[in-house]
Design an enzyme around this catalytic site. Structure first.
Site, PDB file in Angstrom:
ATOM      1  N   ASP A 256     -15.364 -42.934  -1.293  1.00  0.00           N
ATOM      2  CA  ASP A 256     -15.214 -42.688  -2.728  1.00  0.00           C
ATOM      3  C   ASP A 256     -14.402 -41.402  -2.891  1.00  0.00           C
ATOM      4  OD1 ASP A 256     -15.351 -42.000  -5.374  1.00  0.00           O
ATOM      5  OD2 ASP A 256     -17.511 -42.316  -5.590  1.00  0.00           O
TER       6      ASP A 256
ATOM      7  N   PHE B 262     -22.882 -38.602  -5.818  1.00  0.00           N
ATOM      8  CA  PHE B 262     -22.507 -38.938  -7.188  1.00  0.00           C
ATOM      9  C   PHE B 262     -21.399 -39.977  -7.152  1.00  0.00           C
ATOM     10  CE2 PHE B 262     -20.114 -38.915 -11.076  1.00  0.00           C
ATOM     11  CZ  PHE B 262     -21.120 -38.991 -12.022  1.00  0.00           C
TER      12      PHE B 262
ATOM     13  N   LYS C 141      -9.860 -41.082 -11.602  1.00  0.00           N
ATOM     14  CA  LYS C 141      -9.495 -39.753 -12.131  1.00  0.00           C
ATOM     15  C   LYS C 141      -7.987 -39.464 -12.080  1.00  0.00           C
ATOM     16  CE  LYS C 141     -14.041 -37.700 -12.177  1.00  0.00           C
ATOM     17  NZ  LYS C 141     -15.134 -37.905 -11.232  1.00  0.00           N
TER      18      LYS C 141
END
Ligand SMILES: *Cc1c(COP(=O)(O)O)cnc(C)c1O
Length: 425
Positions: free
Chosen positions: A232, A146, A273
């Site tokens: 990531d 993802f 985030k």
């Protein structure tokens, strides 16, 4: 009984349902306030937030230091665009590159944008530094990845919901199994492979933690084949897994730790985030000069990327991580959480296992992937004052803010235990 208050909550749910696109399926709770590890719904009911906006709110809701930095900057200067210099961006760039140990940063806003940036950077590096023939570069990715929701990113997803009827897709990606270094080595032997994009722990897929030496081996394989190792860490970074970055391995110091033997240093690091503590969209791509300098003026950008509010917010958010030793706390509380979960699991048939690292964890509910058991369990947890959400059917992710205390964590464990004990399928 239907109270006035619950009618308000229902009204608000209906409002979203009527006027908003149906691209999410939220748990039926309507929140109106947050502070630290807690959120309150519109009826004033208090909950433990055990999701932290998918690990964006690592520093806790409305952290005063981060909010203070944002308000002060918001009153001073919000956006200049990159057409002009401003007095906050350079300070932030120096701060964040020093914090994570890279020469340069490219600031963006959302996680998906930062992933896109990393892909573009990797490709450009391949053509200009490795001499790959134009349009031939291939990047290796993992099954069940993802990385966000843009057209290019969903092009290499294998989630049918993410892909179906969104084509045609962007070519140039090779998908291999996660946690499989032999598959990576095989893929690297193909022509024109220039990078490996990977989540150090697969969060969305259900918190899959790879073998301890996986990331170090991936790093070594990328070096051997002169391909870029692209991490990531949008979800796993910023202290979530008990170290500043998941690629730090066993080190729980709060700053860059390239001297650590377990540090699988990425060539390109992607953050988002919690880089802002969840108060503002801030993402970043970090790399050293040899890679980053292939991008020249006009070749990539973002109107809001690195704006003055984002810069101040991110510095405050990272100060909090450092000063409040959130990595160490995540590590210690994570160990406690998993041991408590294992104790509960030994007494019930409802949950099969717990897995995770630091405070990024998941429990596997004992039912089929298409059953509603995990969802219903989350509804019951909500009723008992704890908010979590299923990811991929029968898996429930548990990711509380990292500012949680041991006492609060044990209270959460008690809520989970009570809910599981009383739950009826
Ligand atoms: C959330 C996430 C993204 C996408 O971030 P957005 O801000 O939602 O675009 C990318 N990669 C990982 C690993 C994520 O968890």
């Amino acid at each position: 009984m239907m109270t006035m208050e619950s009618k308000t909550a229902m009204d608000l749910i209906q409002l979203e349902d009527k006027y908003g696109a149906h691209n999410y399926h939220p748990l039926p709770v309507v929140l109106s306030r947050g502070e630290g590890v807690h959120v309150w719904d519109v009826d004033g009911k208090k909950y433990y937030d055990f999701l932290s906006a998918y690990s964006a709110v690592n520093q806790g809701h409305c952290h005063p230091r981060i909010i203070g930095a944002m308000i002060e900057q918001a009153k001073t200067l919000t956006l200049t665009s990159r057409a002009f210099y401003n007095d906050t961006l350079g300070e932030y760039e120096k701060y964040v590159t020093n914090y994570f140990g890279f020469d340069k940063v490219l600031p963006m806003n959302t996680g998906a944008e930062a992933v896109e940036t990393a892909i573009k950077l990797c490709r450009k590096w391949a053509y200009e530094k490795r001499g790959i023939a134009e349009n031939q570069a291939k990047i290796v990715v993992c099954e069940n990845n993802f990385h966000g929701r843009t057209t290019t990113i969903v092009s290499f997803s294998n989630d049918p919901d993410a892909q179906k009827n969104f084509g045609p897709f962007t070519p140039g990606f090779i998908r291999i199994p996660y946690n499989d270094t032999e598959a990576l080595e095989e893929a690297m032997k193909q022509e024109n492979v220039v990078g490996f994009l990977v989540e150090p722990i697969q969060g969305e897929a259900g918190v899959y933690v790879p073998d301890t030496d996986y990331l170090m081996k991936c790093r070594a394989i990328c070096t051997k084949y002169n391909a870029l190792f692209i991490a990531d860490e949008v979800q796993t970074g910023i202290a979530r897994t008990g170290s500043l970055l998941a690629v730090c391995g066993n080190c729980s110091c709060e700053k860059k730790c390239e001297k650590q033997a377990t540090y699988a240093q990425p060539d390109i690091l992607i953050l988002g985030k919690a880089l802002s503590g969840g108060v503002y969209p801030v993402s970043a791509v970090l790399a050293n000069d040899e890679i980053m300098m292939v991008i020249k003026p006009g070749q990539h950008g973002s109107t809001f990327g690195g704006n003055p509010i984002a810069a101040k917010v991110a510095m405050a958010a990272l100060d909090v991580v450092d000063e409040e030793q959130l990595a160490l706390n995540a590590r210690q509380l994570g160990d406690l959480f998993r041991s408590e979960m294992n104790r509960i699991i030994s007494t019930t048939d409802l949950v099969l296992k717990v897995r995770g690292k630091g405070l990024l964890n998941a429990i596997i509910v004992n039912d089929t992937e298409d059953s509603l058991t995990a969802w219903n369990l989350c509804v019951a947890l909500k009723d008992n004052g704890l908010l979590a959400k299923p990811t991929h059917g029968n898996i429930i992710r548990f990711a509380p803010p990292l500012v949680m205390t041991k006492e609060e964590l044990l209270e959460c464990v008690a809520i989970i235990e009570k809910t599981i004990t009383e739950f009826k399928k």
